[in-house]
Design a protein around this motif. Sequence first.
Motif, short mmCIF file in Angstrom:
data_model
loop_
_atom_site.label_atom_id
_atom_site.label_comp_id
_atom_site.label_asym_id
_atom_site.label_seq_id
_atom_site.Cartn_x
_atom_site.Cartn_y
_atom_site.Cartn_z
N PHE A 1 3.02 6.58 8.50
CA PHE A 1 3.69 5.52 7.74
C PHE A 1 3.21 5.49 6.27
CE2 PHE A 1 0.08 2.59 7.97
CZ PHE A 1 -0.58 3.01 9.13
N ASP A 2 4.03 4.86 5.45
CA ASP A 2 3.79 4.94 3.99
C ASP A 2 4.58 3.80 3.32
OD1 ASP A 2 2.99 5.79 1.51
OD2 ASP A 2 4.02 7.73 1.58
N ASP A 3 4.24 3.53 2.09
CA ASP A 3 5.01 2.61 1.25
C ASP A 3 5.31 1.28 1.95
OD1 ASP A 3 4.97 4.51 -0.69
OD2 ASP A 3 6.98 5.28 -0.27
N ILE A 4 4.25 0.57 2.30
CA ILE A 4 4.41 -0.72 2.96
C ILE A 4 4.75 -1.77 1.89
CG2 ILE A 4 3.26 -2.48 4.34
CD1 ILE A 4 1.32 -0.17 5.22
N GLU B 1 5.95 10.12 2.37
CA GLU B 1 7.25 10.01 1.72
C GLU B 1 7.03 10.09 0.21
OE1 GLU B 1 10.18 10.17 2.35
OE2 GLU B 1 11.36 8.96 0.98
N THR B 2 6.02 9.39 -0.26
CA THR B 2 5.62 9.54 -1.65
C THR B 2 4.14 9.90 -1.65
OG1 THR B 2 5.01 7.21 -1.73
CG2 THR B 2 7.22 7.77 -2.47
N GLY B 3 3.83 11.07 -2.02
CA GLY B 3 2.42 11.49 -2.06
C GLY B 3 1.80 11.42 -0.67
N ASN B 4 0.70 10.72 -0.60
CA ASN B 4 -0.01 10.61 0.67
C ASN B 4 0.61 9.54 1.56
OD1 ASN B 4 -1.92 12.53 -0.04
ND2 ASN B 4 -3.15 11.00 -1.13
N CYS B 5 0.35 9.68 2.83
CA CYS B 5 0.72 8.63 3.76
C CYS B 5 -0.41 8.48 4.78
CB CYS B 5 2.03 8.96 4.48
SG CYS B 5 1.88 10.37 5.59
N ALA B 6 -0.28 7.49 5.63
CA ALA B 6 -1.26 7.32 6.69
C ALA B 6 -0.69 7.90 7.99
CB ALA B 6 -1.57 5.84 6.88
N GLU C 1 0.85 -1.18 0.00
CA GLU C 1 0.00 0.00 0.00
C GLU C 1 0.89 1.23 0.00
OE1 GLU C 1 -2.36 1.94 -0.68
OE2 GLU C 1 -3.94 1.23 0.65
N ASP C 2 0.58 2.20 -0.82
CA ASP C 2 1.32 3.45 -0.74
C ASP C 2 0.39 4.64 -0.46
OD1 ASP C 2 0.03 3.91 -3.09
OD2 ASP C 2 1.84 4.26 -4.28
N PHE C 3 -0.86 4.33 -0.21
CA PHE C 3 -1.86 5.37 0.11
C PHE C 3 -2.05 6.36 -1.04
CE2 PHE C 3 -0.11 3.69 4.01
CZ PHE C 3 -1.26 3.15 4.58
N ASP C 4 -1.54 5.97 -2.22
CA ASP C 4 -1.76 6.81 -3.41
C ASP C 4 -2.51 6.01 -4.47
OD1 ASP C 4 -0.19 9.13 -2.55
OD2 ASP C 4 1.49 7.71 -2.62
N GLY C 5 -3.15 4.97 -4.02
CA GLY C 5 -3.94 4.18 -4.98
C GLY C 5 -3.17 3.02 -5.57
#
Lengths: 354, 1029, 483
Positions: free
Chosen positions: A345-348, A225-230, A197-201
């Motif tokens: 957090f982001d980019d899992i 970190e990239t676009g949206n995050c949680a 998941e990157d929270f950017d779709g």
Amino acid sequence: EDEVEMPTIATFSSQSSPNASGTPGELLKIEGTNLTGLEKIILDNTLEVSFNPNLNSDNAIFFNIPNYDFENPYNFGVQPIKFITANGEIDSQINIIQPTPVFGNLSIPNPKLGEKVTIKGSWFIGIQSVTFGGEPIEYNLVSDQEMYFIVPTDATKGQHVVITTDAGSTAIVEPGPGIGNTTFVDINFGFVDYLFEDFDGNGLYTSTWGFYGDAGDLSVTAEGETGNCAQYDYNGATANGYNGCQNNEAGAFLPSSATDASKATFKMMVNAVAGTSFDVILDNWAYNFTLETSGWQEVTARLDQFGSGYNPGNAATDTEKIDPSGVLQVKVSLPNNGTVSSVKFDDIKFRVEE
Amino acid sequence: QVKTVTGLVTDEAGVPMPGVNVLIKNTTNGTSTDFDGKYAINDVKANSVLVFSYLGFATQEIPFIGKNVMNITLMEDASKLDEVVLIGYGTSKRKDLTGAIASVSADELKDQPFSSVDQALTGKAAGVTVSQNSGAPGGGVSIKIRGITSLYGNEPLYVIDGTPIFADRNNTSLDLGAATGGGSGQNVNSALSGLNMSDIESIDILKDASATAIYGANGSNGVVLITTKKGKRGKATISFDNYTGIQSVAKYYDMMDLQQYAQYTSDLLKSDNRDVPFIFKDPSLLGKGTDWQKEIFRSALVTNNQLAVSGEKDGTRYYTSLGYFKQEGVIVNTDFERISMRLNIETKVNDWFKIGNNISLSNVKQRIVKNDDRGGIVSSALRLSPLVPVRYPDGSYGAPGGGVNGASNNYEAVNPVAYSEYVNNLDKKFKINGNLFAEISFLKHLTFRSELGYDLNAGDGRVFIPTYDNIGTAANEVNSSLKQQDQGYYWTAKNFLTYSQALDKHNINVVLGQERQKSNFEYLRGSRRDLEGNNEFDNLVLGLKSTSEVDNQSYAWAMQSYIARANYNYDSKYYLTASMRADASSNFGPNNKWGYFPAISGAWTISNENFMKSSSGPINYLKLRAGYGEVGNQNIPSFLYQTQFAAVPSSSGLSYVYTVDGNPDIKWETLKSTNIGLEIGLLDNAIRLDLDLYQKKSSDLLIQRPADDRTAGRVLPYENVGEMLNRGIDIKLNTRNYETDDFSWNSTFIFSTYTNELTKFYDGTKPLTANIPQSDGELLYSYVEEGKSLGQIYGYVTDGIFRTQQEVDESAVQVPGKTSVGDIKFKDLNNDGEITLDDRTYIGSALPKFTFSVNNNITYKDFDLSVVVNGSYGNKIYNQNRFYTEALRFLGENQSTDALDHFVVNYLPDGVTLDDAANIAQNTDIPRIDLANGNSNTRVSDRFVEDGSYIRIQNITMGYNLSPEFLSKTNLFTKARLYLSGQNLFTFTKYSGLDPEIGSRNSDIRFAGLDVGRYPLAKTITLGVNLTF
Amino acid sequence: DDFTELRSENSLCVDCLPPGASPYEGIQNGLYTKGWFDYNFKGMITQGDTYAGNVWANDGEFRPFAEASVLNDNAVLNSNWTALFSVVNQSNSLMQDLIRDKDNIPEDAYDQGIGVSKFMRATAYYYLVRIWGPVPIFDENSDGINSKRNLESDVYKFIEMDLADAAEKLTTEPKTGRIGKYSAMGMLAKVKLNLKKYDEAADLCRGVIQSGKFDLLEDYGNLFNNPNYNNSIESLFSLQWTVNCNEWGTQNTEQAFIVPSGSGITGGGDGWGSYMPTIDLPGLYEDGDKRRKPSIMIEGDVYPELLSKKGGYTFNKLPSQTALNFRKYIVGSADDGYNVCFMRTDQNTNMLRYADVLLMMAEAKLGANASTSDSEALSAFNRVRSRAGLSSVSTITQASLFKERRIEFLLEGQYYFDLQRRNRADALAEIAAQERGFYGDDARTELVSIKITPTDDFFTMPLPSGAISINENLTAEPVPFNF
Ligand SMILES: [Ca+2]
Ligand SMILES: [Ca+2]
């Protein structure tokens, strides 16, 4: 018959320069007198140069510097050149400029360590060095348009390759969409990254996230970190004794072949104040991270280091390990200790080795 | 007093004449001269009159004046009234004709350097128009007799010694569209290319339907009857003829040289916001570049050799010949070669049985390159950039290349010299043609004749395309070989009875007959690619087996006929002829298999009336003729009455597509023709005028249904849908201007004119149209509605060019958003404010108002001189070459020098200042450069329509006959003549193309007047000799 | 008289057919090849891609399409009309002959024959109606002379009826390369999308998907660039080409117009680089999209499979005015082991493939909504992305759907028709934003920009002048069709 007047050269220039100099293939122009009836052009006393006879008049000669032939090379630099015309011969000189090397492409965009990689391009002539991440490496030249090297077995990450010849170095080209001539050797260390998941779709599992227990809020913000995050917040309550957030719809997402926890690694970008501790929970297997610094950073953990029963500490004693292919959910949990805390957090990602 | 008279009969040259009839007038006492021309006749009385007669010579009546030896010189019949004319299934004397028949003698055809006799008919007969569809050696010729009768196939029926040759069928050489590209037109041979001109004795052209009706369903376009030489009297003669000549192109297009091209290309690139290449920045540094026309055209040799032996012995007449003709084409890599052999033999077995056989063998070899097409060699030579060299110094061919020098992506631009060398057809045809006949005279007046005519052809076509380096856009890396073997078998069997009797002053001739004919044509074609052997051999076995391809097609037709004809004349004053033919053809279905073709005609020789005979006026001969006849045209492909489908290659299993949408009701095209003729001889035939008025009405015109939405993509039905009317006048005037022993001067003046009208076509619901293929796709070229004549060029009308924006704004909208200053202004004919398809109109007719020729023959002592001038007036030509050479839009293609002076807009050519630009803009009629062709300046319009009228010095021949005195001393030759001849010497015309004599492209009348870069006619100078031993 | 009773030895006449179904099967086979040749020759790409902004083409008849200013005398426009009507015509003839000969043909063969005729006729009309709107309807009974056009809605109705009937009649187990029931359902689904009958479209797509007879071919490039994969599991309807060097009209000609000029890739005299990718195209691809390299060549790209005997082909931008070249529909040469001849390959043309059905499923579910997260839509959509090596998405928007289609079906003659189905304002905005120009210099750096400002007129092509000159009634107002 009257004496024929000898041919003369007034100016000798090229498409790119006012002088008789140019790169291989470049068009050169002579202006002068009595130049008609051009029969032969001889470079460096040996090489016959082809030309279009229609580009020869009484006052001009056009011809192209011969293309470079690796099998039958000529010298770069200033060379004698002879023009044989109906009215006589003229001797002159041209300066053949060696072009800077051009990087074409890599035969394998993401080779493994120790693998042979071919570089195609042009003007691999007079090579001074080939470097990988700035460090010289060994290479084998096949032709002026092809060479190969072995990916250093001790490499730890991808690097740019740069070829340097007498005429200069190849430019660094970063990878990107639609870019075929990147100089970046993206080493295949033997794993595949699965973006969860990157929270950017993007990602394998892009359902909305929810929270549970004593959680405060789970929001998606634009500061990732990239676009949206949680951003997950613990509200300080202790009513439930636990808190966390998770992807709402559950389902297996890693390939069914990924059954070895020691070959699967969890990776995530996080940002929280220094000292923040949080658990990442896969279904009911947990691992604890404590951040030493603030700011975006990557945290990683092999899946065999996750402990069973929501307890990171069980990892050491668990004989059974998590089956990565069966993981359904990813959760993030903050200590349920009454102190309000927050983590972004982001980019899992999951990295699965072969 | 009864005596025996002996003597010698000779011709004007003093040669003894065997077989001359000698008769004592009003008796049955007669004899004929022997082999040495001698005769002896008994019972000659004091008041006897001896009559000496011989075919083709004036009959002489000499009263016996008591001398025992009477030597006679017979003169050839100057009036030609006694000459024998073929009329089909029989002969007639010219004076007894009731129909319109023109004759051409061997004399009129001699000395002309043509590969086939049809070419030589130019200007020889009134009402006969000859145009060469291609100037290629052996190339196709269109002959039209009295205008246009049909929408397809206007070629006449040729009959050689009784055997028909069909110009439109089975005479195409290998059509290798797939291998060499282009349409079939350029591969069409003249139907007569296998026939050696030197073997021809005479040609009779049946022009009106009363004459041609005896040929029924094949007669509507007229019939050309060719008689080959037969053995003549007496001592065998050996003749040898040779001529050798040099041919060259009479004219070139004025194309840009390299300096001009550099200038123009710079302008073109700038107009599209592109860079000017380095080499073109200073055109003055460049040479002239390649003149591609000079490279593809050449001076070419033509030579002909003929050896013939003929004579008569013991009732057997024989003629045999061997001929060799070779003509190089004026375009490189084209030529034509023929070896021919003929044996004509005829023997009188006894009093009642005669048998004969005329056989000719010929072997024709021809090399053809693609022409008459936008990708053809002439068009390529005009279009290819002068920057490209023919060859580089290392010998390799030059090629337009890459993007570097602004070459275009146009895939048609190839090096035409290389292309002609690598890609050409080799076509061979072996032909056996002849006629075997037997004639039985049962009774005195009844003759039965049986003929078996045959025309057997074996064709051999080859295309070998070697591997070659880049000569255009890419190299050919895989060679290929294609071969075709074909056989054509045609035979005709005729049986007819002739009853002929003179009773008192009544003369009757009746013919009844039956005929069957059948034609089969089949080809087998195979090809392979990737041949081993370094391009040296073309045998298919060398090729890659997996690339084998084979094709096999056959065509057949058959016809069954009955004929009847009766001629009657009373006292050589009143003539009546009636005929009827019934034909059943395999081309038509059961509904319309049979066709019936009647004719009737009559004549009145007024000068044979007593009141005329007794008058002493200037008129010595006067005859009036009138005739009406119906003939047919069945000239369509076979089996179109049936719906058909054909197999196509498929990746799996059987695969068919519908090919023919059959029409069970199709039938003959019928031509009804009326002819009125007047023949006048004045001053003892010193002036001789033949005048014919005719009307020809074609009905049930056959045409393939124009494609419409529903039927797109298949062979559409042929239908009988129209009517056409031709009316015309043919005039032939012969004059003996001057005649003494040393000097004579004769002239022939021929004039033909006709009008044509498509009187009915699809009941007015559809026009007859034709499209030109070109880079912009198929554009409408010709459009003929009911009530118009054929040959109409149809398009927009131009009104100069737009010189100011104001003018653009105030004029009808041309192309919305695309029209600019410098574009052609098209006229808004319907005044609706915009230029649409409705603004097209008739912009010229390809049909001439009249054609003419003048032929002068002068002899002075041993010299002879003939001058032939011919011409055409009032026809228009659509010069499609200018679509390219003045296109101002194709990058990498050369232009005519006219295009240099194009309108300048939105950029400046080098060396032109803004002030100059305004001036340039004011003066030129050439539009602006526009790569995008936004305004479609090259659309079909009157911009490219030109006056095609011309006067041509067709031929000048000067000959010298060695004097008989001299010859008799050598004791070797009986006759020797040397001559110098010039063909197609000069043409006066306003037409800007290479040659105003434009045949119909692909022999299709709808393309009349369209010049798409055809193979031009050459100018030829020959030196020749005729020797008789 | 027997003497003049001859029969053609080169073709079969309808009155003298052998009994049974085989000749009709042969005629059906012909419909997959020569029947469609003229549309495939230049029309499909020129109308579907060049006109819509995927292709820059400089040559005479193509450039007006690239600049979206096509006149009614344009050659390609004219030939498209006759080409598509020729399919209608051949189908009608087949149907007529089948009906007449019905008693002599086994029932299943009869049904299949009628099904194929109707499918082909409907498909040709589907192209016609989308290019010209109202066109004259011809069925097997009409004489067709000087017909007026029929209402656009009636043309669609006619197509729906034909395809529905074809889906009834066609077999579920067709021979390789032949159409069957699911081909008709798939084709009908797209027609329904045009008519905004989204539920019906979804049902049809679901039927095809659930049949389990189709799947995506693993390697996207093999769909176009390798005849060995003709009629793969992804194909619902492909034109079946074959190479015969001496026969015109049964082959695929695309590579002749696509291969870079002067590259020698075809091994023959052809390869003119006439169709060049527009400059925007590479930017549409996401990083890692495996479809990019088999679709478009970018400077420096190496294709070892082309010029394989010479060590491969490296694309050089110089021959192309846009510095790009298509890779799609290039097969290579005889030297590469393919059956290739001048202007001829046997690479089948994809008319309808499974990826299309999947994306149609997503489109049907999306309907007129701005976006959807419907799982059936996502699952179908993500399968196409997954084959391309791209990550799954959780939401489909109008923009993302049509962008995916533009990439997936590039050069398959679909983009123009896809734009037609979009919200008109979005479509016009997308077209207006396209860079349709080329580079004016040899370095390929100086852009000569061509942009167009489309209006609704963009979506109607002029009636061809050739058709009007034969039948002036075409310019009359369309009339209802008498069903
Ligand atoms: Ca993110
Ligand atoms: Ca108007």
